[in-house]
Scaffold this active site. Structure first.
Site, PDB file in Angstrom:
ATOM      1  N   ARG A  87      22.639  -4.233  10.818  1.00 17.22           N
ATOM      2  CA  ARG A  87      22.122  -3.674   9.574  1.00 17.22           C
ATOM      3  C   ARG A  87      20.639  -4.022   9.494  1.00 17.22           C
ATOM      4  NH1 ARG A  87      25.904  -0.924   9.684  1.00 17.22           N
ATOM      5  NH2 ARG A  87      27.658  -0.810   8.253  1.00 17.22           N
ATOM      6  N   HIS A 127      20.823   5.243  13.657  1.00 17.62           N
ATOM      7  CA  HIS A 127      22.144   4.675  13.325  1.00 17.62           C
ATOM      8  C   HIS A 127      23.254   5.400  14.108  1.00 17.62           C
ATOM      9  CE1 HIS A 127      24.365   2.299   9.998  1.00 17.62           C
ATOM     10  NE2 HIS A 127      25.187   2.513  11.010  1.00 17.62           N
TER      11      HIS A 127
HETATM   12  P1  NDP Z   1      33.170  -8.667  13.043  1.00 24.00           P
HETATM   13  O1  NDP Z   1      33.507  -9.028  11.646  1.00 24.00           O
HETATM   14  O2  NDP Z   1      34.281  -8.427  14.012  1.00 24.00           O
HETATM   15  O3  NDP Z   1      32.237  -9.794  13.673  1.00 24.00           O
HETATM   16  C1  NDP Z   1      31.222 -10.405  12.967  1.00 24.00           C
HETATM   17  C2  NDP Z   1      30.705 -11.601  13.736  1.00 24.00           C
HETATM   18  O4  NDP Z   1      29.609 -12.168  13.020  1.00 24.00           O
HETATM   19  C3  NDP Z   1      31.763 -12.709  13.870  1.00 24.00           C
HETATM   20  O5  NDP Z   1      31.653 -13.330  15.129  1.00 24.00           O
HETATM   21  C4  NDP Z   1      31.353 -13.689  12.765  1.00 24.00           C
HETATM   22  O6  NDP Z   1      31.709 -15.046  12.991  1.00 24.00           O
HETATM   23  C5  NDP Z   1      29.841 -13.553  12.801  1.00 24.00           C
HETATM   24  N1  NDP Z   1      29.243 -13.995  11.542  1.00 24.00           N
HETATM   25  C6  NDP Z   1      29.420 -13.488  10.300  1.00 24.00           C
HETATM   26  N2  NDP Z   1      28.711 -14.206   9.396  1.00 24.00           N
HETATM   27  C7  NDP Z   1      28.098 -15.188  10.082  1.00 24.00           C
HETATM   28  C8  NDP Z   1      27.235 -16.256   9.695  1.00 24.00           C
HETATM   29  N3  NDP Z   1      26.884 -16.463   8.423  1.00 24.00           N
HETATM   30  N4  NDP Z   1      26.811 -17.077  10.670  1.00 24.00           N
HETATM   31  C9  NDP Z   1      27.176 -16.897  11.961  1.00 24.00           C
HETATM   32  N5  NDP Z   1      27.991 -15.898  12.395  1.00 24.00           N
HETATM   33  C10 NDP Z   1      28.433 -15.050  11.445  1.00 24.00           C
HETATM   34  O7  NDP Z   1      32.209  -7.384  12.958  1.00 24.00           O
HETATM   35  P2  NDP Z   1      32.011  -6.249  14.053  1.00 24.00           P
HETATM   36  O8  NDP Z   1      31.693  -6.892  15.348  1.00 24.00           O
HETATM   37  O9  NDP Z   1      33.117  -5.269  14.008  1.00 24.00           O
HETATM   38  O10 NDP Z   1      30.723  -5.491  13.448  1.00 24.00           O
HETATM   39  C11 NDP Z   1      29.508  -6.162  13.211  1.00 24.00           C
HETATM   40  C12 NDP Z   1      28.576  -5.284  12.385  1.00 24.00           C
HETATM   41  O11 NDP Z   1      28.074  -4.225  13.173  1.00 24.00           O
HETATM   42  C13 NDP Z   1      29.226  -4.556  11.211  1.00 24.00           C
HETATM   43  O12 NDP Z   1      29.372  -5.419  10.099  1.00 24.00           O
HETATM   44  C14 NDP Z   1      28.264  -3.420  10.946  1.00 24.00           C
HETATM   45  O13 NDP Z   1      27.288  -3.823  10.021  1.00 24.00           O
HETATM   46  C15 NDP Z   1      27.597  -3.198  12.298  1.00 24.00           C
HETATM   47  N6  NDP Z   1      27.937  -1.888  12.851  1.00 24.00           N
HETATM   48  C16 NDP Z   1      26.915  -1.029  13.176  1.00 24.00           C
HETATM   49  C17 NDP Z   1      27.185   0.191  13.722  1.00 24.00           C
HETATM   50  C18 NDP Z   1      26.108   1.111  14.135  1.00 24.00           C
HETATM   51  O14 NDP Z   1      26.389   2.238  14.554  1.00 24.00           O
HETATM   52  N7  NDP Z   1      24.852   0.712  14.086  1.00 24.00           N
HETATM   53  C19 NDP Z   1      28.562   0.636  13.954  1.00 24.00           C
HETATM   54  C20 NDP Z   1      29.548  -0.346  13.629  1.00 24.00           C
HETATM   55  C21 NDP Z   1      29.229  -1.557  13.082  1.00 24.00           C
HETATM   56  P3  NDP Z   1      33.262 -15.476  13.136  1.00 24.00           P
HETATM   57  O15 NDP Z   1      33.691 -14.939  14.484  1.00 24.00           O
HETATM   58  O16 NDP Z   1      33.224 -16.942  13.119  1.00 24.00           O
HETATM   59  O17 NDP Z   1      33.980 -14.849  11.989  1.00 24.00           O
HETATM   60  C1  OXD Z   2      29.697   1.065  10.675  1.00 23.57           C
HETATM   61  C2  OXD Z   2      28.452   1.766  10.848  1.00 23.57           C
HETATM   62  O1  OXD Z   2      29.679   0.016  10.049  1.00 23.57           O
HETATM   63  O2  OXD Z   2      28.475   2.945  11.182  1.00 23.57           O
HETATM   64  O3  OXD Z   2      30.706   1.565  11.168  1.00 23.57           O
HETATM   65  O4  OXD Z   2      27.389   1.197  10.712  1.00 23.57           O
END
Ligand code: NDP
Ligand code: OXD
Length: 322
Positions: free
Chosen positions: A237, A285
């Site tokens: 993001r 995006h």
């Molecule tokens: P997940 O929830 O599976 O993974 C998030 C990771 O971030 C986890 O490892 C989590 O830790 C870690 N995390 C969260 N908060 C913290 C913190 N405060 N400190 C350290 N680590 C933290 O999410 P996804 O992998 O599925 O997706 C990640 C993001 O990607 C989405 O939230 C979205 O915003 C973005 N996205 C973007 C897209 C695009 O097209 N540009 C498409 C899809 C998603 P822990 O493992 O310990 O919980």
């Molecule tokens: C998602 C994205 O979160 O498109 O899936 O960013």
């Protein structure tokens, strides 16, 4: 091939509110309504009687609206992120939320992050610049094993990225909130480990969710800890990064470049200096678009679970905010 979820006999007909303005939104809605022939679809803003709405499949519904559905049983995000829901100050308490956790999307993301990692590692920006000046110069090249790639976030998408990068031989590190064990990855977790993680990440891939804890995480201090000449890939993001600090880090040479798929404001405003910055690659995006063919069956299966009185599959942790 995901099996069609069965119609639940005797379940009272209630309605599903749908709102998703992406290009793929209509295909997701069509797929979902084909899989849920007994569910009435209401497409925002044609809500009808708010008391009918039992399910909401929504992306960026105007804030405050979900609070107006007294019989809401589940909120489903047609994307992987749920920041668009948690940013709603009137998000109804106690209604379970789920997001897409789709291996196909993880594969798409891993492909994008691997492509940009290789782009930076093999200095394609440097050669594009040399070509524009008809300059025949060979820049020194490190081996992948001597290059450390740091992945912020070892969730569904971060782990897929490490797995896609491993065969290239990169040194890999990951940072998460809780300890994650991933083969071939030096795993760090928690705020105390962030500085060390950043200081060794020559290519930094950001795949963290946007939460109150992560907003603005990549500001002057964090960017300043990266090795000089590091490269940033942000697919998570835009608001994880402080845009003014990013521009300063690019201009000072702290960063050699950045590949940005997400922005504070989307679409990126015409007058934003990132558009024309020579060290910045921009995509709109698209690093991991939702795939209607897998998303619709997953969303339909969640609806059926709730209709059977079961919990959602892998619900979002409301306390953690992702
Ligand atoms: P997940 O929830 O599976 O993974 C998030 C990771 O971030 C986890 O490892 C989590 O830790 C870690 N995390 C969260 N908060 C913290 C913190 N405060 N400190 C350290 N680590 C933290 O999410 P996804 O992998 O599925 O997706 C990640 C993001 O990607 C989405 O939230 C979205 O915003 C973005 N996205 C973007 C897209 C695009 O097209 N540009 C498409 C899809 C998603 P822990 O493992 O310990 O919980
Ligand atoms: C998602 C994205 O979160 O498109 O899936 O960013």
């Amino acid at each position: 091939m995901i099996a069609l979820p069965p119609v639940i006999e005797g379940y009272p007909a209630m309605a599903l509110l749908f709102h998703c303005e992406w290009e793929e939104g209509e295909a997701i809605r069509e797929g979902l309504s084909r899989l849920l022939p007994d569910v009435e679809f209401r497409v925002w803003p044609d809500v009808g009687d708010p008391a009918d709405i039992e399910f909401a499949v929504v992306w960026k519904l105007p804030h405050g609206r979900l609070a107006g559905f007294p019989n809401l049983k589940a909120i489903l995000s047609p994307g992987a992120g749920v920041d668009h829901l948690f940013e709603d100050p009137a998000l109804p308490e106690g209604v379970p939320i789920a997001r897409l956790i789709d291996p196909l999307m993880a594969g798409r993301m891993a492909e994008y992050t691997a492509a940009l990692t290789l782009w930076s590692h093999r200095k394609f920006d440097v050669y594009a610049d040399l070509q524009s000046r008809r300059s025949w110069r060979q820049a020194p090249q490190k081996d992948a094993g001597d290059r450390r790639v740091g992945i912020l976030g070892l969730g569904a998408l971060g782990r897929a990225t490490t797995r896609r990068l491993r065969p290239f031989g990169f040194a890999l590190s990951g940072w998460s909130r809780t300890l994650k064990e991933e083969p071939g990855v030096t795993s760090r977790h928690g705020d105390d480990a962030l500085a060390d993680f950043l200081s060794e990440s020559e290519i930094l891939v950001c795949l963290l969710p946007l939460t109150p804890e992560t907003r603005g995480l990549l500001g002057e201090e964090a960017l300043g800890r990266l090795p000089r000449g590091a490269y940033l890939i942000n697919c998570a993001r835009g608001s994880l990064v402080v845009e003014a600090d990013l521009l300063a880090a690019l201009d000072s040479g702290r960063l050699s470049g950045a590949a940005l798929d997400v922005f504070d404001e989307e679409p990126l405003p015409q007058d934003n200096p990132l558009w024309t910055h020579p060290k910045v690659r921009i995509t709109p995006h698209v690093s991991s678009l939702t795939a209607p063919e897998t998303a619709a069956p997953m969303l339909a299966a969640q609806v059926r679970r709730v209709q059977r009185g079961e919990a959602l599959d892998r619900p979002v942790d409301r306390d953690a905010g992702y």
